[in-house]
Design an enzyme around this catalytic site. Structure first.
Site, mmCIF file in Angstrom:
data_model
loop_
_atom_site.group_PDB
_atom_site.id
_atom_site.type_symbol
_atom_site.label_atom_id
_atom_site.label_comp_id
_atom_site.label_asym_id
_atom_site.label_seq_id
_atom_site.Cartn_x
_atom_site.Cartn_y
_atom_site.Cartn_z
ATOM 1 N N SER A 207 -45.693 -34.704 38.750
ATOM 2 C CA SER A 207 -45.317 -35.104 40.110
ATOM 3 C C SER A 207 -43.946 -34.620 40.535
ATOM 4 C CB SER A 207 -45.377 -36.633 40.231
ATOM 5 O OG SER A 207 -46.705 -37.084 40.097
ATOM 6 N N GLU B 145 0.780 -1.224 0.000
ATOM 7 C CA GLU B 145 0.000 0.000 0.000
ATOM 8 C C GLU B 145 0.823 1.292 0.000
ATOM 9 O OE1 GLU B 145 -3.317 0.278 -0.217
ATOM 10 O OE2 GLU B 145 -3.558 -1.885 -0.386
#
Length: 818
Positions: free
Chosen positions: A479, A87
């Protein structure tokens, strides 16, 4: 000539001054509305939130932009060299704009006029920082001028390393990854420090145009661009020619990291964490805040929990028969591409999608689904296998009832059928036929002392259904709710030896008649509370709740966190209200830890992006833990400030009674753990629509329910004992091997007295059918045989009729006054 030269010189000066004035006015105008570059000082990019298991393993990541911020000091030189070469090779030498690069770009753009090529921008890294952070992407002269001005100002304010740090953490790399750390994980599933020269060069090539150098769709262009970056690195002296030559010979080696959960079997747990973070903070904080979340998940227990639930659901489903293939495809030609389109259960890696190639009476020839890469390219390799007849016998029965029971594979499958298969461990190329179950369930395991959820399974497959049945499904506990009715009784004057009448009972309300029945029918006459819970007697429980008053039962149910606002009607004493597995397990944890209130949690700690702790589940304080040195002071003490919601003695009594459920009651023979005690309770709702088991050891509590998402009968005999307890046992028998063996803590002052199982009265030495029962100080076996039922004592002759044990007590002189 001199006058002419002077004339032109004067004209040039005037023109120069005019241009300078115009340029100055232009630059002043452009500079007037420039953004404030000082905001770079407070740069806080959107950062991924990372979720970790209790042992630190990465579970999941959440981000709109996959980014992890890295300071420049943590980025290796070879990675920085790759980006500088690709770059801006003069980055450390120019003042923000590179004159040489700018001149080169102008020349190239003039040469490319009419070619259709995109103009070169000659942007330096500083200019890209200015554009990415402060400006738009507009391709205009105004924007480029602003970019240059800002670049000069940024260079004067910030160091080169700071500018490079901003750049490397902000840029877009494709595949939803931002910043070098995120890109390294996304493309190569490794940290930045592990990147090779070739990998660094490829990542440096991407910012120019990620789609132009896609690793699969444009692999050749990607390699060419990577090699160009490698050559620039060598040309600039960052690497040797030999290193460059070696790097260019390597393949791209891209191994995309998958999103979602990264830890086996943790999908439902991770989703529960995600929901809680959003509820606590916000959507934006989760996806952009860069949180570090440490969860309570135990990876080993999670795998066991998921396997136990899977096995239980599959076994139930296969007993019902085969529902047919997933789909059908043609197998006369190349079946690979078509089979690759069939979705698989990605979170059930043991199962594979296969197509039937041929069928005989002894076996089925299958072709396995080929793998695909991230570019959706189908692997051309074709793997084959067989399903032997004995490995699909369960499928001979037709679940839909559309055919008679088959006698061989030929009556079940046909060429072209697409099915799920699972490899058999010790038989190469041999598979077992599978099908995703319709029945579902939820499972939670928790530390009873802290409320930390250690494992969670919300269903058979998260890929199949994201609905979490452990935390979201509202089901009747049946239960399994009874221990809280009995705990309320034990906390309010009753004892485990109190006797209740187990006999038919009828209630009339609003013209409706309710006749609760025991599972399997029948009644047992007068029975102690212990036998009532061990044998899960419905009629006894209703009588006990009626005797206490349902307002008391409702208060205890809410105190334990089972319901928020329980309707105080007798039917609720049998678990007819709706709650979740997580709530039930949390309630049982209170009993297991001696009655201390807990807050169930899937999160231990949350830190923000700077490492500051913003949430911690542990609320207990430690006095003296932060002392810098020992100067003779007492040892630090951990202050437990949790609320005591149940008497510790009551907690031990109900625990002892639930041990009886496992040893002698409805779960007898289901759980085989010999080195530590286990307590628990089964639960089955009306018409066997839900099957439950919740239980615990001294240091681990777990619960499971099984049922259809749209409640429907599971079938006669599909009880908590038959369906849920084996799943609990499968998990707990393996899980306790990871935990120290302990005993349930007996509160100081508890008294142990032998009593007759049925009469609840003191038993004498040698008397049959006795049990040592736990009593609180000041309580003990009754001297008078009193039966809770209709608020009266039974006549002696009725007692003698219904209870042989009472007869024996009378003849031995132990019954006392009736």
């Amino acid at each position: 000539m001199i006058r002419l030269i002077g004339y032109f010189f004067g004209l040039a000066c005037v023109l120069f001054l005019g241009v300078a004035v115009v340029a100055a006015i232009y630059l002043a105008g452009v500079s007037r509305d420039l953004p404030n570059y000082e905001v770079l000082n407070s740069y806080e990019p959107p950062v991924a939130t990372r979720v970790h298991a209790g042992n630190g393993a990465l579970m999941a990541e959440y981000a709109r932009e996959r980014r992890l911020f890295l300071p420049i000091q943590a980025i290796p030189d070879r990675v920085k060299a790759a980006f500088l070469s690709a770059e801006d090779k003069n980055f450390y030498n120019h003042p923000g704009v590179d004159p040489a690069g700018l001149a080169r770009a102008i020349v190239n753009n003039l040469q490319n006029i009419g070619s259709g090529r995109r103009p070169e921008g000659a942007s330096t890294i500083t200019q890209q920082v200015a554009k990415n952070f402060l400006l738009s992407n507009d391709q205009t002269i105004d924007r480029k001028v602003k970019e240059a001005i800002l670049s000069f100002r940024i260079e004067q304010t910030y160091s080169k390393d700071k500018i490079l740090e901003l750049y490397l953490n902000e840029i877009f790399f494709g595949l939803n990854s931002y910043g070098i750390a995120g890109a390294a994980l996304t493309y190569f599933d490794k940290s930045v420090t592990e990147l090779t020269i070739a990998e660094s060069a490829y990542l440096a090539a991407l910012p120019k145009g990620p789609n132009n150098y896609h690793p699969y769709r444009r692999e050749a262009a990607a390699i060419e661009r990577r090699n160009w970056v490698v050559d620039r690195m060598a040309e600039n002296g960052y690497i040797t020619p030999a290193d460059a030559a070696e790097a260019k010979q390597q393949p791209l080696g891209v191994k995309p990291r998958t999103g979602g959960s990264h830890l086996a079997a943790s999908e439902y747990f991770a989703e529960a964490v995600r929901r809680e973070i959003i509820e606590k903070y916000s959507d934006d904080t989760l996806y952009e805040g860069g949180l570090s979340v440490r969860t309570s998940l135990d990876p080993e227990l999670q795998v066991l929990a998921r396997a136990a639930l899977h096995n239980g659901l599959v076994q139930y489903d296969e007993r019902r028969g085969f529902r047919g293939p997933l789909s059908r495809i043609a197998v006369s030609g190349d079946w690979g591409p078509e089979l690759a389109k069939v979705p698989s259960l990605r979170d059930v890696p043991e199962w594979q999608v296969a197509v039937v190639i041929a069928v005989s009476s002894k076996e089925v020839d299958i072709g396995l689904q080929p793998s695909t890469d991230a570019g959706d390219k189908v692997d051309e390799a074709r793997k084959m296998g067989v399903i032997k007849a004995e490995n699909m016998k369960w499928a001979y029965r037709d679940a839909a009832g559309e055919r008679k029971t088959a006698k061989s594979p030929e009556g079940v499958l046909e060429p072209g059928d697409v099915v799920y298969v699972e490899p058999i461990a010790d038989e190469e190329g041999s598979y077992r036929l599978r099908q995703p179950p319709k029945v579902q369930g939820g499972f939670v395991a928790m530390d009873p002392n802290t409320g930390r959820v250690l494992a969670m399974a919300g269903g058979f497959s998260y890929a199949q259904s994201e609905f979490n049945r452990a935390t979201q499904a509202m089901r009747q506990p049946g239960s399994s709710f009874k221990p809280f009715v009995y705990a309320a009784a034990l906390d309010n004057g009753y004892t485990p030896a109190s006797v209740i009448l187990d006999a038919p009972i009828e209630m009339v309300s609003g013209g409706q008649v309710w006749r609760p029945e025991n599972y399997g029918g029948g009644s047992a006459g007068p029975q102690t509370l212990r036998l009532g819970i061990e044998k899960s007697r419905n009629q006894m429980t209703v009588r006990l709740a009626q005797d206490m008053g349902m307002e008391l039962v409702a208060e205890y149910a809410e105190r334990f966190g089972i319901y928020d606002d329980m309707l105080p009607v007798l039917a609720m004493s049998l678990g007819s209200g709706e709650t979740t597995v997580l709530r039930m397990v949390s309630a049982y944890a209170v009993i297991a830890n001696g009655g201390k209130q807990i807050k169930p949690t899937v999160i231990d700690r949350i830190q923000d992006r700077y490492g500051n702790t913003i949430f911690r589940h542990e609320e207990r304080t430690c006095d003296g833990c932060n002392a810098t040195a020992w100067t003779g002071q007492d040892e630090p003490t951990l202050v437990d400030n949790r609320e005591q919601v149940l008497d510790p003695m009551t907690a031990y009594q109900i625990t002892s009674m639930m041990e009886g459920v496992v040893k002698r009651g409805t779960a007898a023979g289901k759980i085989n753990i010999s080195d530590r005690p286990v307590a628990g309770k089964t639960g089955t709702t009306n018409d066997e629509k839900d099957a439950w088991f919740v239980g615990f050891t001294p240091n681990l509590v777990a619960g499971v329910y099984v049922g259809f998402d749209t409640p429907a009968p599971l079938g006669r005999g599909s009880t908590g004992s038959g369906l849920a307890a084996p799943i609990f046992a499968d998990f707990m028998e393996k899980a306790v091997k990871h935990l120290p063996a302990e005993k349930f803590l007996v509160p100081e002052g508890m008294q142990f007295i032998p009593v007759n199982r049925t009469t609840g009265m003191m038993a004498f030495e040698g008397e049959p059918d006795t049990i040592v029962e736990a009593f609180k100080p000041g309580t003990g076996p009754a001297d008078v045989f009193a039966v809770i039922g209709e608020g009266e004592y039974l006549p002696p002759e009725e007692i003698l009729e219904t209870s042989p044990q009472a007869q024996q007590a009378v003849t031995s002189g132990a019954a006392g006054l009736f």
